[in-house]
Design a protein around this motif. Structure first.
Motif, PDB file in Angstrom:
ATOM      1  N   TYR A 284       0.948  -1.373   0.159  1.00  0.00           N
ATOM      2  CA  TYR A 284      -0.332   0.018  -0.171  1.00  0.00           C
ATOM      3  C   TYR A 284       0.988   1.154  -0.033  1.00  0.00           C
ATOM      4  N   THR A 285       0.626   2.603  -0.493  1.00  0.00           N
ATOM      5  CA  THR A 285       1.209   3.241  -0.583  1.00  0.00           C
ATOM      6  C   THR A 285       0.051   4.439  -0.341  1.00  0.00           C
ATOM      7  N   ILE A 286       0.028   4.706   0.876  1.00  0.00           N
ATOM      8  CA  ILE A 286      -1.242   5.398   1.836  1.00  0.00           C
ATOM      9  C   ILE A 286      -0.768   7.126   1.107  1.00  0.00           C
ATOM     10  N   LYS A 287      -1.174   8.097   0.841  1.00  0.00           N
ATOM     11  CA  LYS A 287      -1.009   9.689   0.310  1.00  0.00           C
ATOM     12  C   LYS A 287      -1.707  10.378   0.356  1.00  0.00           C
ATOM     13  N   ASN A 288      -1.449  11.582   1.559  1.00  0.00           N
ATOM     14  CA  ASN A 288      -2.405  12.277   1.832  1.00  0.00           C
ATOM     15  C   ASN A 288      -2.585  13.240   0.893  1.00  0.00           C
ATOM     16  N   ILE A 289      -3.812  13.182   0.257  1.00  0.00           N
ATOM     17  CA  ILE A 289      -4.311  14.653  -0.590  1.00  0.00           C
ATOM     18  C   ILE A 289      -5.011  15.696  -0.227  1.00  0.00           C
ATOM     19  N   GLY A 290      -4.816  15.573   0.665  1.00  0.00           N
ATOM     20  CA  GLY A 290      -5.378  17.472   1.801  1.00  0.00           C
ATOM     21  C   GLY A 290      -4.958  18.158   2.281  1.00  0.00           C
ATOM     22  N   VAL A 291      -4.977  18.989   2.796  1.00  0.00           N
ATOM     23  CA  VAL A 291      -4.245  19.858   3.340  1.00  0.00           C
ATOM     24  C   VAL A 291      -4.399  20.283   4.333  1.00  0.00           C
ATOM     25  N   THR A 292      -4.266  19.548   5.367  1.00  0.00           N
ATOM     26  CA  THR A 292      -4.282  19.304   6.727  1.00  0.00           C
ATOM     27  C   THR A 292      -3.486  18.294   7.288  1.00  0.00           C
ATOM     28  N   GLU A 293      -2.826  18.374   8.031  1.00  0.00           N
ATOM     29  CA  GLU A 293      -1.499  17.059   8.506  1.00  0.00           C
ATOM     30  C   GLU A 293      -2.555  16.325   9.603  1.00  0.00           C
ATOM     31  N   ILE A 294      -2.051  15.408   8.917  1.00  0.00           N
ATOM     32  CA  ILE A 294      -2.608  14.031   9.801  1.00  0.00           C
ATOM     33  C   ILE A 294      -1.647  13.744   9.974  1.00  0.00           C
ATOM     34  N   GLU A 295      -2.291  13.628  12.610  1.00  0.00           N
ATOM     35  CA  GLU A 295      -1.468  13.440  13.137  1.00  0.00           C
ATOM     36  C   GLU A 295      -1.167  12.154  13.746  1.00  0.00           C
ATOM     37  N   ASN A 296       0.051  11.493  14.101  1.00  0.00           N
ATOM     38  CA  ASN A 296      -0.974  10.350  14.859  1.00  0.00           C
ATOM     39  C   ASN A 296      -1.510   8.706  14.177  1.00  0.00           C
ATOM     40  N   VAL A 297      -0.447   8.695  12.873  1.00  0.00           N
ATOM     41  CA  VAL A 297      -1.192   7.971  12.612  1.00  0.00           C
ATOM     42  C   VAL A 297      -0.995   6.485  12.775  1.00  0.00           C
TER      43      VAL A 297
END
Length: 951
Positions: free
Chosen positions: A251-264
């Motif tokens: 899996y390649t999981i990419k953040n395509i939003g504009v906000t940081e995702i913490e404690n993933v």
């Protein structure tokens, strides 16, 4: 069974009637007509409304070249929910052994949790009413399947190419980049080509790109707050016996939003429901657990290469009181981002937690999560909340979740990579052994890509003394680089004071090298010494293991035994993941069924393909296989093929060669030359296509030679189209126009046409394909037979072996062999159609068999288990039909029309089967039936016959 699945109350309103009581759910279940598809509110992918993406709902995307067959989709579901009434539920869910009908998975999927602006959110995959992971609204958002470096589905993209290191031409499009494309139907690198340079992994590879924020995902799950993720899932499988009991997922999981995702946290969810297809109660008697019992730390398993492999696995098995299935189903984390400091990511690959739960309880008592916060609690559960193994007598409808993390932050446009194995094995010991093979496959091999480098201290060979990682002075703050230890980059398993006392890097070990167009001062370092030590000694090492020199990867005089588990040795510094020794690929296969025999034809691709690791041709033999007595167990199909136990090798033909062994007897050494195989040679099966000598195609060989000679750089992989997309004839191929209506013949002439190389003139060699034929006469008309042709290779001597003063490799014994389940086709032999001359000379000889069609006779005539396309599983066959377009009409003795069947005898086939279903969709009853055969060729008179059915 349906009731048990309905109890999986999902926390989204658009899921499955969230918030209803169990009693109401049961009432709803009972109110649904038999065979109906039970879906939640909204436009979920289980029903026909489909405005937002090309959902793969037909159950046709099955990983099926190994011993475990798994259905994959592009909407977050792995498995087929096999006991439900979905369109894809007839596909193998996680069937092991392949073709057996024994299922070890109902549904599985990826879970991703994180904190966004203080809110704990989870995106979940799994069963269709749970999954929030969907494809985009575009035709390209399907599943892409590749085998042997070629794109199989979707068809039509001739530019797609999957050469991979260390094989030849890994830069398929010669743009200076290697494997820069992802199979997704898009031009990822902006060069105007699509999927032209992907990397083929395994014998079979499938790729899907999905998202958690599509409009349909929001519509189906209105309470779901997406993390705004793009998820690329690549799925791999291998055919060799040692590595065919698992499927690899990347899996390649990419953040395509504009906000940081913490404690993933990344998790893998599985609902097993282990049972044979067609049985009841399989959901409620499962057992769940994890290994090792020392939770939070990996256990060490001895692998086939003599090294130890760190393993943490969550598993389930059948707890039925009588005749439980023997397999264990496991989820194994193979790789993810790590950080030796533990600040940005876990310090090593492994499980954060193991959680098992059941819809029979509420969440606080061990039931399903009902909202994102509870799901995040499971993903992030600390070590002291690690669930123990199920105790005897406590079987239940369990599912389990394993997770990894935390990953401190996933910033916009950043991505995480995550590798997991779905593994099967006989008992816990078998599961662990196959987990070790899955891990070795993920580790892959190391190659020498840098070559010798000059330093102030002389020439060095990067990838020696256990130093596998290149680091450069310019990438560190001033003075920091010179404080690094070249041998102990990972201090997580040792006394830091002792590690600090070890030698630092010296200028004598630094070389200058170009890095992306910039010349830098670099050296080699060992950053996985703790991992190496564990793999060699079989336990997670402590400082004493290094201080007492039990770890020897940095010892220039280390023996081969001491090097087990070491990376960065023998000059190899570049790791290639997901690489395992493979047998030669199976050849292209074609069958010609005839009266009482089947002709098996194949090409020579197995003989001309180099071993991907050795880069040598090591072909040894062709093996011809047949599977008969197949009864189509529940969950199997003619596409996914028979179980392994039905395959029998009916012939083998090998090249003439030998290998040398040495025997020491006293003070004397004897050299023995031993035949490698039976040395039959291949002449007995060599086949020259008949069209090459057919007067009808006189002149075609010369015309094709002109086409081939005008392609000196071998740009034509297959025979070119003779017309452009608008239908205009291409002038450069006008010489082939007289035979344009014979495309198969053109393909054959193109394949066999040779072009000699000329290095000085830049002319590349074009191979002339050889063909082979085997005729199987030990068969019966009307029965289904599966055929496969596989190849074996021979083991080769180690690199650097000196023969007659030259470095070379030579055969040392038998090697790997392909598996018939990886590539096969099927045929039904029968009579050829009767020609007009034969009818005039011999008269009509049409008949039906078996006749009478009694229950025993139908059973003996290869009765199959029924399925949705064939509700009876029995048949009778009309034989000796005319060489014409025919209509077979079946009547009762009172003249009522029962069924009408069309038959095309112009293809040469003179037989046709009928499954005893009437035109009204009902099975016929016992009785005498009349039939007529009418042909569109007036040289064949109408024929009337009869047969008897006794049910």
């Amino acid at each position: 069974m349906v009731q048990a699945k309905v109890s999986q109350v999902k926390w989204r309103q658009g899921g499955i009637f969230a918030g209803m009581t169990a009693a109401v759910l049961l009432a709803v279940c009972l109110a649904v007509p038999a065979g109906a598809v039970m879906e939640g509110a909204g436009s979920s992918p289980g029903i026909t409304y489909n405005p937002n993406g090309a959902f793969t709902l037909n159950g046709k995307f099955v990983m099926n070249v190994g011993e475990v067959q798994i259905n994959v989709t592009n909407f977050g579901l792995i498995g087929s929910m096999y006991s439900s009434a979905r369109r894809f539920s007839g596909a193998p869910s996680c069937q092991w052994p392949a073709g057996s009908g024994d299922e070890y998975l109902w549904a599985a999927g990826l879970w991703v949790g994180g904190v966004v602006l203080g809110e704990r959110l989870v995106t979940a995959g799994g069963a269709d009413y749970i999954s929030e992971i969907y494809p985009k609204d575009e035709v390209e958002s399907t599943i892409y399947e590749a085998q042997a470096g070629a794109l199989l589905r979707p068809a039509g993209n001739t530019d797609a190419s999957g050469n991979r290191e260390p094989g030849p031409n890994p830069d398929d499009d010669d743009d200076g980049l290697i494997d820069e494309e992802i199979l997704n139907g898009h031009d990822d690198d902006g060069d105007g080509l699509i999927d032209e340079d992907f990397g083929q992994i395994g014998n079979q590879m499938m790729v899907a790109t999905m998202y958690d924020n599509t409009s349909l995902a929001r519509e189906d799950h209105p309470d779901h707050t997406p993390l705004n993720l793009q998820i690329v899932r690549q799925t791999y499988q291998w055919e060799n016996d040692q590595v065919d009991d698992f499927v690899g997922f990347e899996y390649t999981i990419k953040n395509i939003g504009v906000t940081e995702i913490e404690n993933v946290y990344i998790g893998f969810y599985a609902d097993a429901d282990i049972a044979a297809r067609g049985t009841s109660g399989g959901a409620g008697d499962d057992m769940a657990g994890s290994w090792p019992t020392n939770h939070g730390n990996p256990g060490m398993v001895l692998a086939s290469d003599g090294s130890y492999v760190p393993i943490q696995v969550g598993y389930m098995y059948d707890g039925a009181e009588s005749a439980p299935l023997p397999g264990y189903y496991g989820i194994l984390f193979l790789g993810h981002d790590i950080d030796p400091t533990g600040f940005k990511a876990p310090t090593r690959v492994g499980m954060r937690t193991f959680q098992r739960f059941s819809g029979q309880q509420n969440f606080a008592q061990g039931g399903d999560p009902t909202n994102d916060d509870e799901a995040y609690q499971l993903l992030s559960a600390p070590l002291d909340e690690w669930d123990g193994d199920t105790q005897d007598g406590k079987q239940n409808d369990f599912r389990f979740l394993v997770s990894a993390g935390p990953f401190s932050v996933l910033s916009p446009s950043d991505q995480l990579s995550f590798q997991v194995g779905m593994v099967m094995g006989a008992g816990l010991d078998g599961l662990l052994a196959n987990c070790a093979e899955a891990a070795l496959t993920w580790y892959g091999i190391y190659l020498d890509k840098l070559g010798p480098q000059e330093t102030p201290g002389g020439e060095v060979n990067p990838g020696s003394l256990g130093r596998e990682t290149i680091l450069c002075r310019e990438d560190f703050p001033p003075g920091k680089f010179d404080q690094l230890s070249p041998d102990f980059g990972d201090t997580s398993c040792m006394d830091p004071n002792w590690a600090t006392s070890q030698p630092r890097i010296t200028d004598a070990e630094v070389f200058r090298i170009d890095v992306n167009g910039t010349t830098k001062n670099c050296s080699m370092f060992n950053l996985d010494n703790c991992f190496e030590c564990a793999r060699h000694l079989g336990h997670w090492c402590e400082s004493a293991d290094f201080e007492e020199s039990k770890w020897k990867c940095n010892d220039p005089d280390a023996s081969e035994e001491d090097k087990k588990g070491c990376t960065g040795i023998d000059g190899n510094e570049s790791q290639i993941h997901w690489l395992v020794g493979m047998a030669p690929p199976p050849p292209g296969l074609r069958l010609w069924p005839a009266d009482g025999r089947v002709h098996v034809f194949w090409d020579d691709v197995s003989m001309i393909t180099k071993d991907i690791r050795l880069q040598k041709i090591d072909f040894e033999s062709y093996r011809i296989w047949r599977a008969d007595n197949w009864d189509r167990p529940f969950g199997s199909s003619i596409v996914n093929g028979p179980e392994n136990s039905l395959w029998q090798m009916i012939a083998e033909y090998d090249v003439v060669d030998s290998f040398i062994t040495y025997r020491d007897v006293g003070n004397q050494t004897y050299v023995d030359t031993i035949p490698l195989g039976t040395n039959t040679g291949l002449d007995a099966i060599s086949y020259r296509p008949r069209v090459l000598d057919d007067p009808q195609f006189e002149g075609l060989a010369e015309a094709m030679q002109v086409v081939v000679d005008n392609d000196p750089e071998n740009e034509l992989v297959t025979r070119p189209d003779l017309r452009d997309p608008e239908g205009r004839q291409l002038p450069e191929y006008s010489g082939l126009a007289p035979w344009e209506t014979f495309p198969d013949v053109l393909d054959t002439f193109f394949a066999v046409t040779y072009r000699a190389p000329n290095v000085g003139e830049g002319i590349k060699e074009k191979h002339s394909t050889e063909y082979f034929e085997y005729i199987d006469r030990d068969i019966h008309n009307g029965f289904i037979y599966f055929y496969s042709v596989t190849a074996s290779d021979h083991a080769m001597s180690p690199a650097g072996t000196i023969i007659d003063g030259h470095v070379n490799r030579f055969p040392t014994g038998a090697g790997l062999a392909g598996d018939p389940t990886s590539s096969f086709t099927n045929a039904v032999p029968g009579t050829k159609s009767q020609t007009p001359d034969e009818r005039a000379k011999f008269g009509a000889n049409i008949y039906v068999y078996p006749n009478p069609a009694t229950r025993d006779a139908l059973a003996d005539y290869q009765q199959l288990y029924p399925n949705g396309d064939d509700p009876t599983g029995v048949r009778v066959t009309f034989t000796n039909l005319p060489e014409a377009h025919n209509t077979i009409s079946i009547f009762t003795v009172s003249g009522d029309l029962v069924q009408t069947i069309d038959h095309d005898g112009t293809t040469g086939s003179g037989h046709l089967s009928w499954n005893l279903m009437s035109r009204n969709g009902q099975e016929i009853v016992s009785g005498v039936y009349l039939y007529s055969v009418q042909s569109d060729d007036d040289r064949f008179d109408d024929f009337v016959g009869k047969f008897v059915v006794v049910r």
